[in-house]
Design a protein around this motif. Structure first.
Motif, PDB file in Angstrom:
ATOM      1  N   PRO A  73     110.376 146.201 130.603  1.00 31.33           N
ATOM      2  CA  PRO A  73     110.594 145.227 129.518  1.00 31.33           C
ATOM      3  C   PRO A  73     109.449 144.213 129.385  1.00 31.33           C
ATOM      4  N   ALA A  74     108.966 143.701 130.506  1.00 31.64           N
ATOM      5  CA  ALA A  74     107.870 142.726 130.437  1.00 31.64           C
ATOM      6  C   ALA A  74     106.598 143.373 129.921  1.00 31.64           C
ATOM      7  N   LEU A  75     106.335 144.613 130.310  1.00 35.67           N
ATOM      8  CA  LEU A  75     105.131 145.307 129.845  1.00 35.67           C
ATOM      9  C   LEU A  75     105.216 145.580 128.346  1.00 35.67           C
ATOM     10  N   LEU A  76     106.374 145.978 127.872  1.00 37.06           N
ATOM     11  CA  LEU A  76     106.545 146.193 126.432  1.00 37.06           C
ATOM     12  C   LEU A  76     106.377 144.885 125.672  1.00 37.06           C
ATOM     13  N   ALA A  77     106.897 143.798 126.228  1.00 30.78           N
ATOM     14  CA  ALA A  77     106.779 142.501 125.567  1.00 30.78           C
ATOM     15  C   ALA A  77     105.319 142.048 125.483  1.00 30.78           C
ATOM     16  N   SER A  78     104.492 142.496 126.401  1.00 32.65           N
ATOM     17  CA  SER A  78     103.075 142.121 126.386  1.00 32.65           C
ATOM     18  C   SER A  78     102.293 142.869 125.308  1.00 32.65           C
ATOM     19  N   GLY A  79     102.893 143.906 124.740  1.00 35.36           N
ATOM     20  CA  GLY A  79     102.205 144.708 123.735  1.00 35.36           C
ATOM     21  C   GLY A  79     101.708 146.047 124.242  1.00 35.36           C
ATOM     22  N   LEU A  80     101.895 146.327 125.531  1.00 32.80           N
ATOM     23  CA  LEU A  80     101.444 147.605 126.083  1.00 32.80           C
ATOM     24  C   LEU A  80     102.301 148.741 125.531  1.00 32.80           C
ATOM     25  N   ARG A  81     101.639 149.837 125.166  1.00 32.28           N
ATOM     26  CA  ARG A  81     102.376 150.957 124.587  1.00 32.28           C
ATOM     27  C   ARG A  81     102.047 152.292 125.278  1.00 32.28           C
ATOM     28  N   ARG A  82     101.071 152.322 126.146  1.00 37.76           N
ATOM     29  CA  ARG A  82     100.729 153.578 126.815  1.00 37.76           C
ATOM     30  C   ARG A  82     101.247 153.545 128.260  1.00 37.76           C
ATOM     31  N   PHE A  83     102.008 154.565 128.602  1.00 42.98           N
ATOM     32  CA  PHE A  83     102.584 154.660 129.936  1.00 42.98           C
ATOM     33  C   PHE A  83     102.360 156.070 130.476  1.00 42.98           C
ATOM     34  N   ARG A  84     102.094 156.134 131.775  1.00 44.23           N
ATOM     35  CA  ARG A  84     101.796 157.423 132.402  1.00 44.23           C
ATOM     36  C   ARG A  84     102.690 157.644 133.615  1.00 44.23           C
ATOM     37  N   ILE A  85     103.056 158.906 133.841  1.00 39.44           N
ATOM     38  CA  ILE A  85     103.618 159.294 135.120  1.00 39.44           C
ATOM     39  C   ILE A  85     102.729 160.387 135.695  1.00 39.44           C
TER      40      ILE A  85
ATOM     41  N   ALA B  33      89.090 158.503 128.310  1.00 30.43           N
ATOM     42  CA  ALA B  33      89.943 157.533 128.993  1.00 30.43           C
ATOM     43  C   ALA B  33      89.340 157.220 130.355  1.00 30.43           C
ATOM     44  N   GLY B  34      89.349 155.967 130.727  1.00 28.98           N
ATOM     45  CA  GLY B  34      88.887 155.567 132.051  1.00 28.98           C
ATOM     46  C   GLY B  34      90.057 155.484 133.005  1.00 28.98           C
ATOM     47  N   ASP B  35      89.902 156.017 134.225  1.00 27.43           N
ATOM     48  CA  ASP B  35      91.029 156.059 135.154  1.00 27.43           C
ATOM     49  C   ASP B  35      91.046 154.846 136.080  1.00 27.43           C
ATOM     50  N   PHE B  36      92.094 154.782 136.910  1.00 30.70           N
ATOM     51  CA  PHE B  36      92.320 153.653 137.808  1.00 30.70           C
ATOM     52  C   PHE B  36      91.159 153.442 138.770  1.00 30.70           C
TER      53      PHE B  36
ATOM     54  N   PRO C  87      96.006 144.681 124.452  1.00 30.50           N
ATOM     55  CA  PRO C  87      96.855 145.657 125.141  1.00 30.50           C
ATOM     56  C   PRO C  87      96.569 147.099 124.721  1.00 30.50           C
ATOM     57  N   ALA C  88      96.022 147.281 123.494  1.00 29.08           N
ATOM     58  CA  ALA C  88      95.714 148.635 123.032  1.00 29.08           C
ATOM     59  C   ALA C  88      94.621 149.290 123.869  1.00 29.08           C
ATOM     60  N   TRP C  89      93.912 148.507 124.675  1.00 25.35           N
ATOM     61  CA  TRP C  89      92.870 149.069 125.534  1.00 25.35           C
ATOM     62  C   TRP C  89      93.435 149.799 126.754  1.00 25.35           C
ATOM     63  N   PHE C  90      94.710 149.610 127.065  1.00 27.08           N
ATOM     64  CA  PHE C  90      95.169 149.957 128.403  1.00 27.08           C
ATOM     65  C   PHE C  90      96.320 150.962 128.420  1.00 27.08           C
ATOM     66  N   GLU C  91      96.359 151.628 129.576  1.00 30.57           N
ATOM     67  CA  GLU C  91      97.489 152.460 129.966  1.00 30.57           C
ATOM     68  C   GLU C  91      97.864 152.045 131.389  1.00 30.57           C
ATOM     69  N   ILE C  92      99.162 152.112 131.703  1.00 32.23           N
ATOM     70  CA  ILE C  92      99.594 151.795 133.061  1.00 32.23           C
ATOM     71  C   ILE C  92     100.358 152.980 133.618  1.00 32.23           C
ATOM     72  N   THR C  93     100.190 153.216 134.902  1.00 36.21           N
ATOM     73  CA  THR C  93     100.908 154.307 135.561  1.00 36.21           C
ATOM     74  C   THR C  93     102.241 153.775 136.074  1.00 36.21           C
ATOM     75  N   LEU C  94     103.329 154.277 135.501  1.00 38.94           N
ATOM     76  CA  LEU C  94     104.668 153.817 135.853  1.00 38.94           C
ATOM     77  C   LEU C  94     105.228 154.548 137.070  1.00 38.94           C
TER      78      LEU C  94
ATOM     79  N   LEU D 251      91.767 152.482 128.917  1.00 41.02           N
ATOM     80  CA  LEU D 251      91.550 152.389 130.356  1.00 41.02           C
ATOM     81  C   LEU D 251      92.878 152.366 131.098  1.00 41.02           C
ATOM     82  N   THR D 252      92.859 152.840 132.320  1.00 36.95           N
ATOM     83  CA  THR D 252      94.020 152.715 133.196  1.00 36.95           C
ATOM     84  C   THR D 252      93.857 151.457 134.038  1.00 36.95           C
ATOM     85  N   LEU D 253      94.915 150.657 134.111  1.00 39.05           N
ATOM     86  CA  LEU D 253      94.854 149.446 134.914  1.00 39.05           C
ATOM     87  C   LEU D 253      94.642 149.784 136.385  1.00 39.05           C
TER      88      LEU D 253
END
Length: 877
Positions: free
Chosen positions: A815-827, A692-695, A737-744, A717-719
């Protein structure tokens, strides 16, 4: 007529052939070579410059002229977009043709900075600007964003690319990774490298030799130092929505901070500027850097005055020339005084001479100071006397600042009205000083020298640097009754075809007196004035004494110049490139979202496992604890719960530090969280585990994402943390979107720095070898000017990170991130206890499962976070 290229010379003249400088305080050896000029808008560069280059900053036209007058080989400057110095005056697109013509006429190259991240919605504008730069004849483009670099090479393969220091190239492996993507004409290495570490980019050790590095090295040698690694500072973005990666640095490092140790404020006296390094002055290290393989010596300062540019460039010009001539250093005390007076926060060798944390960052001030004058011995209403007086010259009209160790926002400065014996006298009314605040024991610094400033200003304003001209070798033929034939060649070899030939309309006549001899022809045909040519030789092949009116001879000279071919060297720019390099559209993934948790202690890992978190990242200060943690994660597995553990690499990898990577992989994790270009290169062909690539890789657009996914073989990758929600959604729309993870949820890492606050201010040592490791024994925070506490931590390489005291959450945008197809979330956890960690994890699990609304989650997180919560960088601005 066939168009022929004019000759461009890359050889720098020996010092003794150069024009003398009229300014006695700054003896220099300018680089001009009379007799040669850059005759085309572009200067093709050989694979590696024969001699080292001096590169000066230019924030405006005056600075560009000052740099040329002072002997710079090249300047770097920015436009109004994609420029890491947006506060500079900068240049316009309309300036480019005139500026490049001016530079090339004086044998100086021009590099344009596009050294920021580029967002998805800006790619078309960036593509247009790249094409404009290529067509305007700029010599190179300095780029931060890897995707932009690849786009530039695809648009115009002839355009020379330089990797900016913002790209955070800190190791030979990192440079090798960038070289695998685009060919580079230069790499600007991180300022945090020592001379010994720079030498390892060209070392014969097998680990480096096998990389087969080709790129010439560029190093900053003078100017301001950022406390954070360039490209890795998120402070301005997190605290003020002004991204340093977008040219809007708020200079939070120059502000005062208090240090809080184990909950108690530590009194450091007047030491308050804990993150403000002294400025860099490596003029004495030029020979070491040349020997280490450095090919470009860069001066910082696009926000500085033309007087700064002129003074600093002249001093480094003569230092570099002396080094190349194997002569002793010509730098005088007057030169060192000028370096301090034009601008300094105190001068140091930075990291180039190795680590010495209290030397680099003493913490006493963060603004311009200049040289120390002495300590106040006595004072009265309008006057002072000094003890410990230094040898710095002092005169009426000079500016000074009183350093009382107080808040620097309240410090006093004034100009000296007159000097009476040993008394410095200030005007009681017009100085603006509050004399009740001036006390014995206070120190006095000199901040302004009008005489020196005037001398430097007159130097660059009155300088007339000679233009480089193309040599012309002329042959004159003819005889009475025939036209005069005038031929021009680029050399004196008779076998070379002429570049241009003209003939007189009137025939030559026999000459009874005053024939056209060689002296007359040389005098008339050598009057080339403002043309880009000069007469280098003339061969008189007239048959017998001939006559032609001088007016006709002069016209023939003008006709010859008009007939000379001009090659514009127009680069071949491809069109429609952007659409062809964007990632292919793929259907957005379906299914439930997944939550990963980054833990910084084994206890936090245990809390995550207790809540069946599917993916756990470990980011420990001591990677030796990774193995036991990996074993604990494996022990927690059941037939229905198979957690994956990914271990984070250091955010920075310096030469010789690949051992850290081997230590991490020896722990046998399920995968790795890769945080730097060197790690990408090290693992690019490794398989059998998740990558995984980080921010910190700064993925801000789909081109960069595609390159890293494909070239580094990443799973996701992390956005970038520089993206707000709108920019993040733009990226998710243009790339899978399957390429990415976002830190919530996280405490944003503000500064990531080589500077060790623990060593500098909590120990008597100078490096990790003698500091006693206070980082291992104390919990430390920095308190900013508004009272906010920010946690300070060290990593395995003793690099420090300051984390935002307020947690950032992107719950409202789920909600907007889920609607975009993103499925990976990090804390990301920081210093939470196991119980607090479990509460935070549980809240986000409920959010992703739909059991908790974003507003209810915010209420819960507010209750958990003692220092507050913000939407930070994700909020629209």
């Amino acid at each position: 007529m066939q168009v022929r290229s004019r000759k461009t010379i890359y050889v720098r003249p020996r010092a003794e052939t150069r024009r003398a400088n009229a300014f006695p305080a700054f003896p220099i050896f300018p680089v001009y070579l009379p007799g040669f000029s850059c005759s085309t808008p572009r200067m093709p560069r050989p694979p590696e410059t024969p001699l080292p280059e001096l590169l000066a900053p230019a924030g405006n036209w005056d600075c560009a002229r000052a740099a040329v007058a002072a002997g710079a080989d090249a300047i770097y400057f920015g436009l109004s977009r994609f420029n890491a110095r947006l506060r500079a005056d900068n240049f316009t697109e309309q300036d480019l043709p005139e500026l490049m013509d001016y530079l090339h006429r004086h044998g100086t190259r021009g590099f344009v900075t596009m050294n920021t991240l580029v967002f998805t919605g800006e790619l078309e504008t960036a593509e247009a600007q790249l094409r404009l730069l290529a067509e305007s004849g700029v010599d190179a483009v300095i780029i931060q964003d890897i995707g932009l670099a690849a786009l530039a090479h695809a648009i115009c393969p002839e355009l020379e690319l330089h990797a900016s220091t913002q790209m955070t190239v800190t190791s030979p492996e990192g440079l090798a990774f960038v070289e695998s993507i685009v060919p580079l004409g230069r790499v600007v290495l991180a300022r945090e490298l020592s001379v010994g570490e720079i030498e390892r980019f060209r070392s014969a050790v097998p680990s480096v030799r096998d990389l087969e590095l080709r790129t010439p090295l560029e190093v900053f040698v003078h100017g301001a130092l950022c406390v954070a690694y360039s490209g890795q500072c998120l402070t301005s973005e997190a605290l003020g929505q002004r991204s340093a990666n977008r040219g809007e640095c708020a200079q939070a490092c120059r502000m005062p901070y208090e240090i809080v140790v184990d909950g108690t404020t530590r009194d450091l006296g007047e030491v308050r500027y804990l993150l403000s390094p002294q400025d860099l002055a490596a003029v004495d290290l030029i020979p070491d850097l040349v020997a280490a393989g450095v090919r470009s010596f860069k001066i910082e300062g696009r926000l500085k005055s033309p007087e700064y540019v002129a003074a600093v460039t002249r001093i480094y010009r003569k230092a570099l020339d002396a080094c190349l001539a194997a002569a002793p250093s010509p730098v005088t005390d007057a030169d060192r005084y000028a370096l301090e007076m034009t601008f300094s926060r105190g001068l140091s060798t930075g990291w180039l001479a190795g680590e010495n944390h209290p030397y680099l960052t003493h913490g006493r001030f963060g603004k311009k100071r200049g040289p120390l004058l002495g300590t106040i011995a006595a004072c009265g209403n309008g006057w002072i006397t000094l003890t410990d007086r230094t040898a710095v010259p002092l005169a009426a009209g000079d500016g000074v600042v009183f350093d009382a160790g107080e808040n620097r926002d309240l410090e006093q400065g004034a100009r000296i009205w007159k000097i009476e014996g040993d008394r410095l006298v200030f005007h009681r009314q017009y100085s603006g000083l509050d004399f009740t605040r001036v006390k014995p024991g206070h120190t006095l610094y000199k901040t302004s020298d009008p005489k020196l400033e005037g001398e430097i200003r007159r130097f660059w304003q009155n300088a007339r640097p000679p233009e480089r001209k193309t040599p012309l070798f002329l042959t004159v033929r003819g005889a009475p009754g025939l036209p005069l034939v005038l031929e021009a060649r680029p050399d004196n070899r008779g076998t070379t075809p002429p570049s241009a030939v003209v003939r007189s309309e009137r025939c030559l006549e026999p000459a009874d007196r005053h024939p056209l001899d060689s002296a007359v022809l040389t005098n008339q045909l050598g009057r080339l004035g403002d043309t880009p040519f000069e007469l280098a030789g003339l061969e008189n092949r007239l048959d017998g004494p001939c006559h032609l009116p001088l007016s006709l001879l002069n016209q023939l000279r003008r006709d010859l110049i008009a007939a000379m071919p001009v090659e514009t060297s127009q680069p071949r720019c491809r069109t429609g490139v952007l659409a062809g390099v964007m990632p292919a559209a793929v259907p957005a993934p379906s299914g439930d979202p997944s939550l990963s948790v980054l833990c910084r202690t084994p206890e936090q890992v245990a809390a995550a496992l207790g809540l069946t978190v599917p993916t756990v990242y470990c980011d420990f200060e001591d990677p030796r604890r990774y193995r036991e943690t990996v074993e604990a994660v494996r022990a927690a597995a059941t037939p229905v719960y198979q957690p994956a553990v990914l271990l984070a690499t250091p955010r920075i990898l310096k030469p010789g530090e690949t051992g850290y990577l081997r230590l991490i992989e020896n722990a046998a994790p399920d995968g790795l969280l890769l945080r730097n270009l060197g790690a990408l290169h090290h693992y690019r062909h490794r398989t059998g585990f998740r990558k995984a690539g980080d921010f910190s890789l700064n993925v801000a657009n789909p081109l960069t994402a595609r390159i890293l996914m494909e070239r580094a073989g990443l799973d996701f990758l992390t956005l970038s943390y520089d993206l707000n929600i709108g920019q993040a959604l733009d990226l998710l729309e243009k790339a899978p979107p399957a390429w990415f993870e976002i830190t919530l949820h996280q405490h944003m890492p503000l500064f990531h720095m080589q500077h060790c606050v623990f060593c500098a201010f909590l120990s008597q040592g100078t490096t990790y070898k003698d500091c006693g490791r206070p980082c291992e024994h104390h919990v430390v925070h920095l308190r900013d000017r508004v009272g906010q506490l920010h946690r300070l931590q060290a990593d395995v390489g003793c690099r420090n990170t300051v984390f935002n005291g307020r947690a950032q959450t992107g719950a409202r945008f789920l909600p907007a991130l889920l609607a975009s197809g993103l499925r990976r979330f990090r804390i990301e956890l920081l210093d939470e206890s196991p119980a607090a960690a479990a509460d935070t994890i549980r809240a986000y699990q409920d959010l992703l499962a739909g059991r908790l609304t974003p507003q209810l989650l915010l209420d819960r997180v507010h209750a958990l976070e003692k220092l507050g919560v913000t939407e930070g960088t994700l909020a629209e601005r």
